[in-house]
Write an enzyme that holds these catalytic residues in place. Structure first.
Site, PDB file in Angstrom:
ATOM      1  N   ARG A  44       0.806  -1.209  -0.005  1.00 53.64           N
ATOM      2  CA  ARG A  44       0.110  -0.034   0.042  1.00 53.64           C
ATOM      3  C   ARG A  44       0.839   1.172   0.047  1.00 53.64           C
ATOM      4  NH1 ARG A  44      -4.237  -1.979  -2.172  1.00 53.64           N
ATOM      5  NH2 ARG A  44      -4.991  -3.907  -1.297  1.00 53.64           N
ATOM      6  N   HIS A  74       8.154  -6.727  -6.828  1.00 50.80           N
ATOM      7  CA  HIS A  74       6.793  -5.993  -7.300  1.00 50.80           C
ATOM      8  C   HIS A  74       6.444  -4.663  -6.656  1.00 50.80           C
ATOM      9  CE1 HIS A  74       2.490  -5.740  -8.371  1.00 50.80           C
ATOM     10  NE2 HIS A  74       2.605  -7.168  -8.569  1.00 50.80           N
ATOM     11  N   TYR A  77       0.962  -1.416  -4.655  1.00 56.06           N
ATOM     12  CA  TYR A  77      -0.074  -1.099  -5.586  1.00 56.06           C
ATOM     13  C   TYR A  77      -0.565   0.338  -5.609  1.00 56.06           C
ATOM     14  CZ  TYR A  77      -1.217  -6.436  -4.890  1.00 56.06           C
ATOM     15  OH  TYR A  77      -0.919  -7.520  -5.295  1.00 56.06           O
ATOM     16  N   HIS A 114       1.927  -2.649 -12.013  1.00 57.09           N
ATOM     17  CA  HIS A 114       0.861  -2.554 -12.598  1.00 57.09           C
ATOM     18  C   HIS A 114       0.905  -1.024 -13.282  1.00 57.09           C
ATOM     19  CE1 HIS A 114      -1.551  -5.378  -9.516  1.00 57.09           C
ATOM     20  NE2 HIS A 114      -0.443  -5.750 -10.273  1.00 57.09           N
ATOM     21  N   GLU A 149       2.729  -5.411 -16.343  1.00 54.56           N
ATOM     22  CA  GLU A 149       1.789  -6.502 -16.158  1.00 54.56           C
ATOM     23  C   GLU A 149       0.345  -6.337 -16.528  1.00 54.56           C
ATOM     24  OE1 GLU A 149      -0.260  -8.720 -12.234  1.00 54.56           O
ATOM     25  OE2 GLU A 149       1.261  -7.414 -11.937  1.00 54.56           O
ATOM     26  N   ASP A 183      -0.057 -12.179 -16.206  1.00 54.30           N
ATOM     27  CA  ASP A 183      -1.022 -12.864 -15.312  1.00 54.30           C
ATOM     28  C   ASP A 183      -1.975 -13.804 -15.649  1.00 54.30           C
ATOM     29  OD1 ASP A 183      -3.025 -13.000 -13.031  1.00 54.30           O
ATOM     30  OD2 ASP A 183      -1.274 -11.880 -12.030  1.00 54.30           O
ATOM     31  N   HIS A 186      -5.503 -12.499 -14.360  1.00 51.16           N
ATOM     32  CA  HIS A 186      -5.873 -11.224 -15.093  1.00 51.16           C
ATOM     33  C   HIS A 186      -6.156 -11.263 -16.382  1.00 51.16           C
ATOM     34  CE1 HIS A 186      -3.198  -8.853 -12.008  1.00 51.16           C
ATOM     35  NE2 HIS A 186      -4.163  -9.383 -11.625  1.00 51.16           N
ATOM     36  N   HIS A 218       2.756 -14.843 -14.077  1.00 56.64           N
ATOM     37  CA  HIS A 218       2.089 -14.857 -13.005  1.00 56.64           C
ATOM     38  C   HIS A 218       1.097 -16.028 -12.974  1.00 56.64           C
ATOM     39  CE1 HIS A 218       2.747 -10.549 -11.156  1.00 56.64           C
ATOM     40  NE2 HIS A 218       3.874 -11.274 -10.906  1.00 56.64           N
ATOM     41  N   ASP A 231     -10.718  -9.882 -11.229  1.00 57.63           N
ATOM     42  CA  ASP A 231      -9.237  -9.670 -10.616  1.00 57.63           C
ATOM     43  C   ASP A 231      -9.469 -10.439  -8.969  1.00 57.63           C
ATOM     44  OD1 ASP A 231      -6.463 -10.018  -9.982  1.00 57.63           O
ATOM     45  OD2 ASP A 231      -6.372  -7.821  -9.848  1.00 57.63           O
ATOM     46  N   HIS A 233      -7.827 -13.662  -7.414  1.00 59.20           N
ATOM     47  CA  HIS A 233      -7.071 -14.987  -7.647  1.00 59.20           C
ATOM     48  C   HIS A 233      -7.800 -16.367  -6.597  1.00 59.20           C
ATOM     49  CE1 HIS A 233      -3.267 -12.512  -8.508  1.00 59.20           C
ATOM     50  NE2 HIS A 233      -4.358 -11.992  -9.049  1.00 59.20           N
ATOM     51  N   GLU A 263       1.038 -16.550  -7.156  1.00 59.84           N
ATOM     52  CA  GLU A 263       0.240 -15.443  -6.286  1.00 59.84           C
ATOM     53  C   GLU A 263      -1.118 -15.970  -5.654  1.00 59.84           C
ATOM     54  OE1 GLU A 263       1.774 -11.101  -8.169  1.00 59.84           O
ATOM     55  OE2 GLU A 263       0.111 -12.190  -9.032  1.00 59.84           O
TER      56      GLU A 263
END
Length: 284
Positions: A44, A74, A77, A114, A149, A183, A186, A218, A231, A233, A263
């Protein structure tokens, strides 16, 4: 670190970076992984942990002993270079620039992000802002490959189509520094039928972006039907994509030599270890 051998099955999962690089290498080795992924900082946002040269040196030794040659960092977000608010874009530029400098402590690795959300500005405006951010932060001397991604296309996400990713790449001056991370959840949620027509999806990717830019995968099943744009997973074989599709994915000639990263929702390292063992059993 050198690229993996062409016949190697490079597979890992998402690990906590709280204890440092060496600990991640040890955790990966403990579950039979040959690679790993981690967030560069709290997903975050926030300040990243200071890199310890001694930890990096210990990581290199442990990674060599475990046969780990590649990892994927990564971005958080909250990093949104396509944001409507100037202060949010400035924050994203600061994070991106800092992360790319930090990545050079472990040269030759992969950094995934992203692309961003245009927040009702329109996809074209968002694409321009993302490319501008990359043009401001990528450096010709960097050894890190930055991966965009593929996204599920929820809300105002950019990257839900291969065409949007290509539009970003076309606007980046140092486009040789760019690759793509595919991904599976995704692209499925975005509407690409990787379960029923994997060849067709990869042919579309090749026509639009070029398979030479595909640098990582991914591996995630999806809780939702194809085209849901949600989205969410799921564990491998427990979702709408299905185990048979993942067997085809990990063995496909266009994908099998890439590093794969799980993930999936797990409560412990052991859960990922079981998935890694399952996927290894499906490798031909």
């Amino acid at each position: 670190m050198d690229a993996p051998a062409a016949d190697a099955f490079v597979i890992g999962c998402h690990l906590s970076s709280a204890k440092g690089y060496a600990a991640m290498a040890a955790d990966a080795a403990s579950i039979g992984a040959s690679t790993f992924q981690f967030f560069t900082r709290n997903p975050r946002g926030g300040k990243a942990k200071t890199i310890d040269p001694a930890d990096v040196a210990a990581f290199r030794t442990r990674a060599d002993n475990a046969g780990i040659e590649r990892f994927l960092a990564h971005a958080p977000y909250t990093m949104n270079p396509a944001a409507a608010k100037p202060e949010t874009r400035a924050f994203a530029l600061e994070l991106l620039a800092d992360d790319l400098v930090r990545m050079e402590h472990t040269p030759g690795q992969l950094y995934n992000m992203h692309p961003g959300c245009h927040v009702k500005q329109g996809a074209e405006a968002g694409i321009e802002l993302i490319a501008d951010a990359l043009n401001q932060t990528l450096a010709p001397e960097q050894t890190t490959t930055l991966l965009l991604e593929t996204m599920a296309g929820k809300g105002t996400e950019i990257g839900g189509t291969f065409e949007e990713l290509r539009a970003i790449i076309d606007r980046v001056e140092l486009h040789g520094q760019l690759g793509v991370c595919l991904d599976t959840c995704h692209v499925w949620d975005a509407g690409y039928d990787i379960a029923g027509d994997l060849d067709g999806v990869l042919e579309a990717f090749d026509r639009t972006i070029g398979l030479g830019r595909l640098r990582a995968v991914h591996l995630n099943d999806s809780k939702n039907p194809r085209g849901s744009h949600k989205d969410r997973h799921e564990k491998i074989g427990h979702g709408h994509i299905g185990l048979a599709a993942f067997e085809r994915i990990i063995n496909h000639e266009a994908l099998r030599d890439l590093p794969f990263f799980l993930e999936t929702p797990q409560d412990s390292l052991a859960g990922w270890g079981e998935e890694i063992a399952l996927l290894k059993s499906l490798r031909s």
